[in-house]
Design an enzyme around this catalytic site. Structure first.
Site, PDB file in Angstrom:
ATOM      1  N   ASP A  37       0.855  -1.203  -0.087  1.00  0.00           N
ATOM      2  CA  ASP A  37      -0.014  -0.111  -0.007  1.00  0.00           C
ATOM      3  C   ASP A  37       0.894   1.274  -0.077  1.00  0.00           C
ATOM      4  O   ASP A  37       0.785   2.233   0.810  1.00  0.00           O
ATOM      5  CB  ASP A  37      -0.986  -0.033   1.401  1.00  0.00           C
ATOM      6  CG  ASP A  37      -1.883   1.061   1.416  1.00  0.00           C
ATOM      7  OD1 ASP A  37      -2.494   1.619   0.319  1.00  0.00           O
ATOM      8  OD2 ASP A  37      -2.096   1.718   2.499  1.00  0.00           O
ATOM      9  N   TYR A  85      -6.745  -3.207  13.048  1.00  0.00           N
ATOM     10  CA  TYR A  85      -7.443  -2.151  12.600  1.00  0.00           C
ATOM     11  C   TYR A  85      -9.091  -2.240  13.004  1.00  0.00           C
ATOM     12  O   TYR A  85     -10.026  -2.261  12.363  1.00  0.00           O
ATOM     13  CB  TYR A  85      -7.335  -1.765  11.086  1.00  0.00           C
ATOM     14  CG  TYR A  85      -6.171  -1.283  10.442  1.00  0.00           C
ATOM     15  CD1 TYR A  85      -6.055   0.033  10.449  1.00  0.00           C
ATOM     16  CD2 TYR A  85      -5.105  -2.079  10.308  1.00  0.00           C
ATOM     17  CE1 TYR A  85      -4.922   0.323  10.129  1.00  0.00           C
ATOM     18  CE2 TYR A  85      -3.652  -1.731  10.061  1.00  0.00           C
ATOM     19  CZ  TYR A  85      -3.592  -0.280   9.742  1.00  0.00           C
ATOM     20  OH  TYR A  85      -2.403   0.225   9.593  1.00  0.00           O
ATOM     21  N   GLU A  87       1.025  -1.055  13.893  1.00  0.00           N
ATOM     22  CA  GLU A  87       0.184  -0.384  13.113  1.00  0.00           C
ATOM     23  C   GLU A  87      -1.278  -0.361  13.739  1.00  0.00           C
ATOM     24  O   GLU A  87      -1.703  -1.296  14.342  1.00  0.00           O
ATOM     25  CB  GLU A  87      -0.210  -0.829  11.714  1.00  0.00           C
ATOM     26  CG  GLU A  87       0.886  -0.730  10.966  1.00  0.00           C
ATOM     27  CD  GLU A  87       0.773  -1.152   9.259  1.00  0.00           C
ATOM     28  OE1 GLU A  87      -0.461  -1.112   9.038  1.00  0.00           O
ATOM     29  OE2 GLU A  87       1.518  -1.393   8.588  1.00  0.00           O
ATOM     30  N   GLU A 112       3.661  -8.159   7.501  1.00  0.00           N
ATOM     31  CA  GLU A 112       2.424  -8.734   7.288  1.00  0.00           C
ATOM     32  C   GLU A 112       2.736  -9.856   6.160  1.00  0.00           C
ATOM     33  O   GLU A 112       1.741  -9.803   5.096  1.00  0.00           O
ATOM     34  CB  GLU A 112       1.568  -7.686   6.602  1.00  0.00           C
ATOM     35  CG  GLU A 112       1.080  -6.648   7.756  1.00  0.00           C
ATOM     36  CD  GLU A 112       0.196  -5.535   7.383  1.00  0.00           C
ATOM     37  OE1 GLU A 112       0.047  -5.487   6.234  1.00  0.00           O
ATOM     38  OE2 GLU A 112      -0.450  -5.323   8.265  1.00  0.00           O
TER      39      GLU A 112
HETATM   40  C1  CKU Z   1      -1.992  -0.270   6.059  1.00  0.00           C
HETATM   41  C2  CKU Z   1      -3.600  -5.074   7.588  1.00  0.00           C
HETATM   42  C3  CKU Z   1      -2.895  -3.774   7.718  1.00  0.00           C
HETATM   43  C4  CKU Z   1      -2.084  -3.602   6.490  1.00  0.00           C
HETATM   44  N1  CKU Z   1      -1.235  -2.326   6.967  1.00  0.00           N
HETATM   45  C5  CKU Z   1      -0.172  -2.105   5.968  1.00  0.00           C
HETATM   46  C6  CKU Z   1       0.125  -0.636   5.594  1.00  0.00           C
HETATM   47  O1  CKU Z   1       1.146  -0.701   4.469  1.00  0.00           O
HETATM   48  C7  CKU Z   1      -1.094  -0.144   5.050  1.00  0.00           C
HETATM   49  O2  CKU Z   1      -0.785   1.252   4.360  1.00  0.00           O
HETATM   50  C8  CKU Z   1      -2.533  -1.694   6.382  1.00  0.00           C
HETATM   51  C9  CKU Z   1      -3.442   0.563   5.667  1.00  0.00           C
HETATM   52  O3  CKU Z   1      -3.583   1.927   5.960  1.00  0.00           O
HETATM   53  O4  CKU Z   1      -4.215  -0.053   5.157  1.00  0.00           O
END
Ligand code: CKU
Length: 605
Positions: free
Chosen positions: A167, A474, A512, A418
């Site tokens: 991402d 999240y 995160e 991840e």
């Molecule tokens: C983040 C499952 C979440 C993985 N995470 C990776 C990161 O690189 C992304 O930017 C999620 C997001 O904001 O979705």
């Protein structure tokens, strides 16, 4: 051992380093015909582009921004005549994701892996007291045999397109500084340091590698320039009395001077700032100099307007000022090793860094992080090509640890972000990367990886490899967002209770958590994407963090809004920043600042 030295280029009495940053000639090569056309001797056109920078965000044509394939850079470099008996290298801070280097038309070297330095040995290729033509072919295509993982898609019109399994925008090019370097024929190649504290004193155990057999001598200077310890030999100990330790936001740095001697004559000399400190995980604690530390901070990106992922010295300064203002003490270099200048600044400012290798996208699907949250299973580590990927990954770990091991700021290695961990095939892969990191780091710093949403106690087969369990979660955003946030909290606590029941006796860290928030959007009562919702979300997550003693840190996703591939889940980028991409605070920044400033120094110790 790597075939070239990773020491940062410096000028000393025996060494020279000239910056090759500035404007370079540039062109794209959509047909990959550059070599056939003889571009190794000089590239066509007259376009010029800044280095260091990503090439994508300068132009007004979408075909260049989205370009996948080869791009070419060229610069003339003057090599001084007085360097004639030296070893001459061109050092690339990084070339994303792979590069071939030509000097005066001749192919010198190639390198794969877009976020770590490499050297081209040009000793036998250069003309002295003359200009030499340096041409670099850089390729930015994503594959599953290199990190970060992704694929290259071909559109019906024949144009190639990047499809990252991650991402963040696939910025590329010569994104870090380039140096022309001269060192003596016999030179200091590498050194390792290890610290032991006893009472007020410290022992700095060292091992120096050189390319010859002459004697080695070390000297340690304090900040006033006074010599506080000396030692002789390639292996030994510097004994420091009344050592000033390197601490969070009180980062005392000593100056280490390493020399190769021929009698009284100095053959080579190298200098570097070092910090005396120990790092260790004990039970659920992360210990710095034997004292428990609770991590507060961010997952970041190297990302800014126009320069893209290019090293941006002004952004770096602003980011550290903002991190100090908000009360942070740490960050993770998500999702790749950052520019070396950033670690130097963290050394000076006393920030704790979790240093991450670019092993991201190890999930097989386009929006992998979304699908991973749904529990969809893939067997990423079962492909025919997995051994090739593992080789590239291990090489990157070796380059990372060799480059960064002597920065006091680096307190842990993050070896994957991840990955798919619910399939047995991941286990032997993990074993290799975790064992390698342990073998390479004489300081035996803790190792970790960021666990994706579906890597939960019952399903994840790999968490026991980690010395620190790092969770990306999240609840309240991808899972039960908005008015369902009360249910998100229930699910979040349920998962944490499951971890608790395992009694792992290891520290947990949130690498995160976060909610997308538009910098201009306000709404009362809140809706998702509004500033109000980001605060509501943080009040929920913070309450959960405070409920579990084994949670020893929180690094929110993300420090600032950042560029991603376009799509229906992203509004011109990921907006989970606590600051905007232009580094101004969203409302939640004040909430975090209050919390982080008020948490006691030895929180949960
Ligand atoms: C983040 C499952 C979440 C993985 N995470 C990776 C990161 O690189 C992304 O930017 C999620 C997001 O904001 O979705």
């Amino acid at each position: 051992m790597l075939e070239y030295s990773m020491l940062y280029p410096r000028t000393t009495l025996s060494r020279r380093s000239i910056s090759m940053d500035g404007m370079w000639k540039f062109c794209t090569d959509a047909k990959s015909a550059g070599e056939q056309e003889g571009w190794n001797d000089g590239i066509p056109g007259n376009d010029r582009i800044p280095v260091p920078a990503s090439f994508q965000d300068f132009y007004t044509e979408k075909d260049i921004r989205e370009f996948a394939g080869d791009v070419w850079y060229e610069k003339d470099m003057f090599v001084p005549g007085e360097w004639e008996r030296k070893k001459i290298f061109i050092r690339f801070g990084a070339a994303t994701h792979r590069a071939v280097v030509y000097v005066n038309g001749r192919r010198i070297t190639e390198h794969e892996g877009g976020f770590l330095p490499f050297l081209a040995d040009v000793t036998d290729a250069v003309r002295y007291n003359a200009y030499n033509k340096v041409v670099v072919k850089v390729n930015n295509e994503l594959t599953v045999t290199n990190i970060p993982c992704g694929e290259t898609h071909i559109l019906p019109d024949g144009k190639k397109m990047n499809r990252p399994y991650f991402d963040f925008f696939n910025y590329a090019g010569l994104q870090r500084s380039v140096h022309l370097v001269a060192v003596p024929r016999e030179y200091i190649f590498d050194f390792d340091l290890q610290y032991a504290l006893s009472g007020k004193n410290a022992s700095v155990h060292y091992a120096v590698k050189t390319t010859g057999e002459h004697a080695v001598e070390l000297s340690l200077l304090d900040q006033t320039g006074k010599e506080v310890a000396t030692a002789k030999g390639k292996n030994g100990t510097l004994e420091v009395e009344n050592a000033r330790l390197w601490r969070v936001h009180d980062a005392y740095l000593y100056r280490l001077v390493v020399r190769i001697l021929d009698g009284d004559a100095i053959i080579d000399e190298y200098e570097q700032n070092i910090g005396i400190r120990t790092v260790e995980v004990k039970g659920t604690s992360i210990l710095l100099n034997g004292e428990s530390v609770y991590l507060k901070g961010f997952g970041k990106h190297e990302d800014s307007d126009i320069a893209g992922r290019g090293f941006n010295i002004c952004m770096m300064k602003r980011d550290f000022e903002l991190m100090k203002w908000i009360g942070a003490n740490s960050f993770r270099t998500a999702h790749y090793p950052y520019s070396e200048e950033i670690y130097e600044m963290a050394d000076q400012e006393g920030f704790l860094v979790i240093d991450e290798v670019a092993a991201v996208g190890m999930f097989e699907s386009l929006m992998n992080f979304m699908e991973a949250s749904t529990g969809k299973k893939t067997a990423f580590f079962e492909k025919e090509t997995t051994p090739i990927l593992l080789k590239a990954h291990k090489r990157a770990i070796e380059e990372l640890i060799t480059r960064d091991k002597n920065h006091p700021c680096v307190i842990a290695w993050s070896l994957l972000n991840e990955p798919e961990t619910t399939n047995e095939a991941a286990v032997p892969y993990f074993k290799e990367v975790f064992e390698l990191a342990h073998a390479l780091d004489v300081q035996k710093r803790p190792r970790t990886f960021a666990l994706i949403m579906n890597s939960v106690p019952g399903a994840c087969k790999c968490y026991s490899f980690s010395d620190i369990i790092a969770l990306n979660r999240y609840y309240g955003w991808y899972v039960k967002g908005g008015y369902e946030i009360s249910e998100a909290e229930v699910l979040f606590r349920k998962e944490m209770d499951e971890w608790k029941a395992l009694n792992l006796n290891k520290p947990f860290l949130f690498t995160e958590y976060g909610a997308d928030t538009l910098g201009m959007e306000h709404k009362l009562p809140s809706v998702m994407w509004s500033q109000e919702y980001q605060e509501e979300y943080l009040n929920m997550t913070n309450a959960v963090f405070d409920s579990y003693d084994f949670i020893r840190g929180e690094q929110i996703w993300n420090f600032a809004d950042f560029q991603t591939t376009e799509g229906i889940l992203r509004v011109n980028g990921n907006k989970k920043g606590i600051f905007t991409r232009q580094r101004q605070p969203k409302d939640a920044a004040y909430l975090l600042r209050k919390r982080w400033k008020e948490l006691p120094p030895y929180y949960k110790a």
